[in-house]
Design a protein around this motif. Sequence first.
Motif, short mmCIF file in Angstrom:
data_model
loop_
_atom_site.label_atom_id
_atom_site.label_comp_id
_atom_site.label_asym_id
_atom_site.label_seq_id
_atom_site.Cartn_x
_atom_site.Cartn_y
_atom_site.Cartn_z
N GLU A 100 -25.58 -67.39 20.49
CA GLU A 100 -24.27 -67.01 21.01
C GLU A 100 -23.74 -68.04 22.01
OE1 GLU A 100 -22.35 -64.47 20.03
OE2 GLU A 100 -23.89 -64.10 18.51
N ASP A 101 -24.59 -68.86 22.55
CA ASP A 101 -24.19 -69.86 23.53
C ASP A 101 -23.59 -71.07 22.80
OD1 ASP A 101 -23.88 -71.68 25.56
OD2 ASP A 101 -26.02 -71.83 26.04
N PRO A 102 -22.27 -71.30 22.93
CA PRO A 102 -21.64 -72.39 22.17
C PRO A 102 -22.15 -73.77 22.56
CG PRO A 102 -20.08 -71.41 23.70
CD PRO A 102 -21.31 -70.57 23.75
N ILE A 103 -22.52 -73.97 23.79
CA ILE A 103 -23.02 -75.28 24.22
C ILE A 103 -24.40 -75.54 23.62
CG2 ILE A 103 -23.62 -76.71 26.21
CD1 ILE A 103 -20.58 -76.02 25.83
N ALA A 104 -25.23 -74.53 23.59
CA ALA A 104 -26.55 -74.69 22.96
C ALA A 104 -26.39 -74.96 21.47
CB ALA A 104 -27.39 -73.43 23.18
N ARG A 105 -25.42 -74.30 20.83
CA ARG A 105 -25.18 -74.55 19.41
C ARG A 105 -24.70 -75.98 19.19
NH1 ARG A 105 -22.16 -69.61 19.13
NH2 ARG A 105 -20.33 -70.89 18.75
N LEU A 106 -23.83 -76.47 20.06
CA LEU A 106 -23.36 -77.85 19.94
C LEU A 106 -24.51 -78.84 20.09
CD1 LEU A 106 -20.01 -77.84 21.93
CD2 LEU A 106 -20.31 -78.29 19.49
N ARG A 107 -25.36 -78.58 21.08
CA ARG A 107 -26.51 -79.48 21.28
C ARG A 107 -27.45 -79.46 20.08
NH1 ARG A 107 -26.52 -77.82 27.19
NH2 ARG A 107 -25.60 -79.65 28.16
N GLN A 108 -27.71 -78.26 19.56
CA GLN A 108 -28.59 -78.15 18.40
C GLN A 108 -27.97 -78.84 17.18
OE1 GLN A 108 -31.80 -76.92 18.28
NE2 GLN A 108 -31.70 -77.97 16.32
N ARG A 109 -26.68 -78.66 17.01
CA ARG A 109 -25.98 -79.31 15.88
C ARG A 109 -26.05 -80.82 16.01
NH1 ARG A 109 -24.83 -79.09 10.80
NH2 ARG A 109 -22.76 -79.80 10.29
N ALA A 110 -25.88 -81.34 17.23
CA ALA A 110 -25.96 -82.78 17.45
C ALA A 110 -27.36 -83.30 17.13
CB ALA A 110 -25.59 -83.11 18.90
N GLU A 111 -28.38 -82.56 17.55
CA GLU A 111 -29.75 -82.96 17.24
C GLU A 111 -29.99 -82.95 15.72
OE1 GLU A 111 -32.66 -80.69 19.40
OE2 GLU A 111 -31.58 -80.98 21.28
N ASP A 112 -29.49 -81.91 15.06
CA ASP A 112 -29.64 -81.82 13.61
C ASP A 112 -28.92 -82.97 12.90
OD1 ASP A 112 -31.10 -79.52 14.00
OD2 ASP A 112 -29.49 -78.16 13.34
N MET A 113 -27.73 -83.30 13.37
CA MET A 113 -26.98 -84.40 12.77
C MET A 113 -27.70 -85.73 12.97
SD MET A 113 -23.04 -83.66 13.68
CE MET A 113 -22.03 -82.62 12.68
N GLY A 114 -28.28 -85.92 14.14
CA GLY A 114 -29.04 -87.15 14.39
C GLY A 114 -30.23 -87.28 13.46
N ALA A 115 -30.93 -86.18 13.28
CA ALA A 115 -32.09 -86.20 12.37
C ALA A 115 -31.63 -86.42 10.93
CB ALA A 115 -32.88 -84.90 12.48
N SER A 116 -30.54 -85.78 10.53
CA SER A 116 -30.01 -85.98 9.18
C SER A 116 -29.56 -87.42 8.97
CB SER A 116 -28.84 -85.03 8.92
OG SER A 116 -29.27 -83.70 8.88
N SER A 117 -28.91 -87.96 9.99
CA SER A 117 -28.46 -89.34 9.91
C SER A 117 -29.62 -90.30 9.69
CB SER A 117 -27.71 -89.71 11.19
OG SER A 117 -27.40 -91.08 11.22
N ALA A 118 -30.68 -90.12 10.44
CA ALA A 118 -31.85 -90.99 10.29
C ALA A 118 -32.47 -90.83 8.90
CB ALA A 118 -32.88 -90.67 11.37
N ALA A 119 -32.54 -89.60 8.41
CA ALA A 119 -33.11 -89.36 7.09
C ALA A 119 -32.25 -89.96 5.98
CB ALA A 119 -33.31 -87.86 6.86
N LEU A 120 -30.94 -89.87 6.12
CA LEU A 120 -30.04 -90.46 5.12
C LEU A 120 -30.12 -91.98 5.14
CD1 LEU A 120 -26.95 -88.12 5.45
CD2 LEU A 120 -28.49 -88.32 3.48
N LYS A 121 -30.25 -92.55 6.32
CA LYS A 121 -30.41 -94.01 6.42
C LYS A 121 -31.71 -94.43 5.73
CE LYS A 121 -30.38 -97.91 9.63
NZ LYS A 121 -31.06 -98.72 8.66
N LYS A 122 -32.74 -93.64 5.90
CA LYS A 122 -34.02 -93.94 5.24
C LYS A 122 -33.86 -93.91 3.72
CE LYS A 122 -38.81 -92.36 5.12
NZ LYS A 122 -39.75 -91.32 5.53
N ILE A 123 -33.09 -92.95 3.21
CA ILE A 123 -32.84 -92.89 1.77
C ILE A 123 -32.08 -94.14 1.32
CG2 ILE A 123 -31.58 -91.69 -0.07
CD1 ILE A 123 -32.18 -89.07 1.43
N ALA A 124 -31.05 -94.50 2.07
CA ALA A 124 -30.27 -95.68 1.71
C ALA A 124 -31.13 -96.94 1.72
CB ALA A 124 -29.10 -95.84 2.68
N ASP A 125 -31.96 -97.09 2.73
CA ASP A 125 -32.84 -98.26 2.81
C ASP A 125 -33.84 -98.30 1.66
OD1 ASP A 125 -31.51 -99.01 5.11
OD2 ASP A 125 -33.06 -98.26 6.47
N ALA A 126 -34.36 -97.14 1.28
CA ALA A 126 -35.33 -97.07 0.20
C ALA A 126 -34.67 -97.28 -1.16
CB ALA A 126 -36.06 -95.73 0.23
N ALA A 127 -33.45 -96.79 -1.33
CA ALA A 127 -32.76 -96.87 -2.61
C ALA A 127 -32.13 -98.24 -2.87
CB ALA A 127 -31.69 -95.79 -2.70
#
Length: 137
Positions: A100-127
Amino acid sequence: MRKFTIAAIAVLSIAGSGAVYAQYHRPWMEHVRHMRMNPEDRAAFVDARIAAVHAGLKLNADQEKLWPPVEAAVRDFAKLRIDRANARMNAGPGDADRAEDPIARLRQRAEDMGASSAALKKIADAADPLYKTLDEG
């Protein structure tokens, strides 16, 4: 072949997100929330999609050597998405307050996006090396 590869990698990259999104955003099935995909089904779904793309590429022997890093990177990304979906599915009542805390949700979303970004870059580098060997055939 290149167009197929681009499409295949895009499909693999979002395989987990599509399954997860569909699992939690089905307005026509809101009354049947108990029919969630279990972790084993999610893993089997990812395995099947990866196998389908691999078979569809029809790689030659030299290209086949370049496939394992691509598959590993895609599996890492899919695992990341599956783990998030499982965490949401298994969230306890104490997690509802944090959600319910919007700031905590924003922080969690930012962390998730960072992890997704790194994983997608890894796919691009491997492909990239595999992609460079493909032709229109």
